[in-house]
Design a protein around this motif. Structure first.
Motif, short mmCIF file in Angstrom:
data_model
loop_
_atom_site.label_atom_id
_atom_site.label_comp_id
_atom_site.label_asym_id
_atom_site.label_seq_id
_atom_site.Cartn_x
_atom_site.Cartn_y
_atom_site.Cartn_z
N ALA A 204 0.83 -1.22 0.00
CA ALA A 204 0.00 0.00 0.00
C ALA A 204 0.86 1.26 0.00
O ALA A 204 0.42 2.32 -0.48
N PHE A 205 2.08 1.19 0.55
CA PHE A 205 2.95 2.36 0.60
C PHE A 205 3.60 2.67 -0.75
O PHE A 205 4.19 3.73 -0.92
N PHE A 206 3.48 1.75 -1.70
CA PHE A 206 4.12 1.95 -3.01
C PHE A 206 3.09 2.13 -4.12
O PHE A 206 3.43 2.04 -5.30
N ILE A 207 1.84 2.40 -3.75
CA ILE A 207 0.79 2.59 -4.74
C ILE A 207 0.90 3.98 -5.37
O ILE A 207 1.11 4.97 -4.67
N ALA A 209 -1.41 6.40 -7.81
CA ALA A 209 -2.77 6.53 -8.33
C ALA A 209 -2.82 6.48 -9.85
O ALA A 209 -3.79 5.99 -10.44
N GLY A 210 -1.76 6.94 -10.51
CA GLY A 210 -1.75 6.95 -11.97
C GLY A 210 -1.82 5.56 -12.58
O GLY A 210 -2.25 5.40 -13.73
N ASN A 211 -1.41 4.56 -11.82
CA ASN A 211 -1.44 3.19 -12.35
C ASN A 211 -2.86 2.65 -12.50
O ASN A 211 -3.07 1.64 -13.18
N TYR A 212 -3.82 3.31 -11.86
CA TYR A 212 -5.21 2.84 -11.96
C TYR A 212 -5.93 3.41 -13.19
O TYR A 212 -7.11 3.11 -13.41
N LYS A 213 -5.24 4.20 -13.98
CA LYS A 213 -5.87 4.82 -15.14
C LYS A 213 -5.43 4.13 -16.43
O LYS A 213 -4.22 4.01 -16.68
N THR A 303 -2.06 -3.83 -8.71
CA THR A 303 -2.31 -2.98 -9.87
C THR A 303 -2.01 -1.51 -9.57
O THR A 303 -1.85 -0.71 -10.49
N GLY A 304 -1.94 -1.17 -8.28
CA GLY A 304 -1.55 0.19 -7.90
C GLY A 304 -0.05 0.35 -7.83
O GLY A 304 0.49 1.44 -8.05
N MET A 305 0.67 -0.73 -7.55
CA MET A 305 2.13 -0.68 -7.48
C MET A 305 2.77 -0.60 -8.86
O MET A 305 3.80 0.05 -9.04
N GLN A 306 2.17 -1.28 -9.81
CA GLN A 306 2.74 -1.35 -11.16
C GLN A 306 1.61 -1.29 -12.18
O GLN A 306 0.56 -1.90 -11.98
#
Length: 504
Positions: A204-207, A209-213, A303-306
């Motif tokens: 969670a500390f490496f999420i 937000a841009g990766n969700y788009k 999916t938030g990390m990468q």
């Protein structure tokens, strides 16, 4: 002939059979034990592998919704299982439920199906466990000879010694008693869940937000084809599900669904539960809920990390941590996967032995296997037999292609149980049901429809293999089971009084 092959076994008689001294299993499990069993068998390689595969190929970050959709499908089946398990707390799960509602031949077929499903599942998981352990040993500088790792050596011989030893050790634990099995499972599941939680919290500390788009990428049509590896529905109507988009989420759901396989195995332990009417529904539904929450959380984190387009297919969580500059977590994840597969293997073996035991107690398989150990009160004979056979199979075979038979077998069992709930409601409305599936027949109908949809998304070659196994099952039944069953020989004892199995 229809009067004989579709003869049903009364619920009261099934319950009475569990009280025969030579065939009675020891009741030692609680709701917590059942929930731990469920979590132990559901959380396996799926949470560490499937997340990246379906995110990259089918759903993008929307894979979290795919896990929710798959969880809903399983919940529909779980509600049906919970009613049967609380009404008919007898070993055998879907086999026993079918015998009471659909008849002997359908019960035999589902039992035959479960024996194959759980045997292959146990072997495949053991081979996967062996791979993780070999990787950990290699990292530590200890290398097994190639011929002991399942790969052919200089003399053309290969045997996966680690997979075989694992199954034999777990066989011994199961013979020694369910309470010991439950204690071992609690410890291992605690370690496994702790690793999963560490991954979720640390990730969670490496999420970013841009990766969700985009969260749900634009759909990409999949070309139709005629290969037997294509989904059956594609060969039937010339249409294949799209990747990405809303339909991509449902396609992904048909894949990640198999990460949930295992909650139904909890029902096989009904006869060994102290208070099955109360605890079976709690164990089945509780384990499914816990695992759904963990699966969704892991998919959101990875999916938030990468970005989903960069996720690896083989080890998405480990590689995502490597990509963020924290390779140490890759070792933690491998350790968690190896520990997790231990309980998956044991509980699948547990489920198979209980189905085999129930079928032998009914005479559809040799009654020799239905006697329990005089001290441990466990079905030691089928446990030892199946443990040795599966150890040999796992040692010599990778079973990668046959693994999909596990999936179609489970789905087939879901359909049978859902149909059985409706039939038993009509034929035996007098039965006391400690847990009642809500909105019958709507929930069972929805369960059947959703399950059939997932089955149609399986490769056509899987359907062919399944058909061959079913034909073989018919042959065995008509050559042996039909004439040796206790119902055929009229050896059933009188039904128990209404107060013990039905509502007066």
């Amino acid at each position: 002939m229809s009067n004989t092959v579709f003869r049903t076994k009364k619920v009261e008689q099934s319950i009475l059979d569990t009280e025969e001294p030579e065939h009675a299993l020891k009741k030692s499990l609680s709701a917590l034990d059942l929930t731990v069993f469920g979590v132990g068998v559901i959380i396996g390689t799926g949470i560490f592998v499937l997340t990246g595969k379906v995110a990259k190929e089918n759903a993008g970050p929307g894979v979290a919704l795919a896990f929710v959709a798959a969880g809903v499908v399983c919940a529909l089946a779980a509600l049906c299982y919970a009613e049967f398990a609380s009404t008919l707390p007898v070993a055998g799960s879907a086999y026993t439920f079918s015998y009471a509602s659909l008849g002997e031949l359908p019960a035999w077929i589902i039992g035959w199906d479960l024996v194959l499903e759980l045997a292959l599942g146990t072997a495949v998981v053991a081979v996967g466990w062996s791979g993780y352990i070999r990787a950990l040993l290699d990292n530590a500088g200890w290398h097994l000879p190639a011929y002991l790792g399942g790969r052919e050596g200089a003399h053309g011989f290969g045997f996966d010694i680690l997979a075989a030893v694992l199954i034999l050790v777990l066989t011994g634990i199961l013979v020694l008693g369910m309470k010991l099995s439950a204690r071992v499972t609690r410890l291992v599941v605690a370690i496994k869940v702790a690793v999963v939680l560490v991954v979720i919290v640390a990730g969670a500390f490496f999420i970013h937000a841009g990766n969700y788009k985009p969260f749900i990428p634009k759909p990409v049509p999949v070309a139709a084809g005629g290969d037997l590896k294509a989904p059956l529905i594609q060969l039937m109507v010339g249409w294949a599900p799209a990747n990405f988009g809303v339909m991509g989420i449902f396609t992904a759901a048909s894949v990640v669904f198999f990460a949930f396989i295992g909650f139904d195995v909890v029902a096989t332990a009904a006869e060994e539960t102290k208070n099955p009417q109360r605890d079976m529904p709690r164990g089945i539904l509780g384990s499914l809920f816990v695992c759904t929450v963990l699966y969704v959380a892991v998919s959101v984190v990875v999916t938030g990390m990468q970005h989903y387009t960069q996720l690896s297919v083989d080890a998405p969580l480990a590689d995502a941590f490597k990509a963020t500059g924290h390779p140490w977590f890759a070792g933690v994840i491998s350790f968690g996967a190896a520990v997790g597969l231990t309980t998956v293997c044991m509980i699948l073996l547990l489920g198979q032995t209980r189905v085999f035991f129930a079928m032998s107690r009914d005479g559809l398989l040799p009654r020799f296997f239905s006697r329990v150990h005089p001290r441990f009160r466990t079905p030691h004979r089928p446990t030892i037999l199946l443990g040795v056979v599966i150890a040999v199979v796992a040692g010599f075979t990778s079973l990668s292609e046959l693994a999909e038979l596990v999936n179609i077998g489970t789905l087939f069992a879901f359909v049978v149980v859902a149909v059985g709930v409706v039939i038993l409601r009509r034929t035996r409305p007098d039965l006391h049901r400690a847990f009642r599936t809500p909105w019958v027949p709507v929930i069972p109908v929805l369960s059947v429809a959703a399950t059939l949809w997932l089955m149609l998304n399986l490769p056509a070659e899987t359907w062919l293999r399944f058909a061959v196994w079913m034909v073989l099952g018919f042959i065995v039944y008509f050559l042996y089971g039909r004439t040796h069953s206790r119902l055929a020989r009229g050896k059933d004892a009188p039904a128990v009084p209404p107060s013990r199995g039905t509502r007066a």
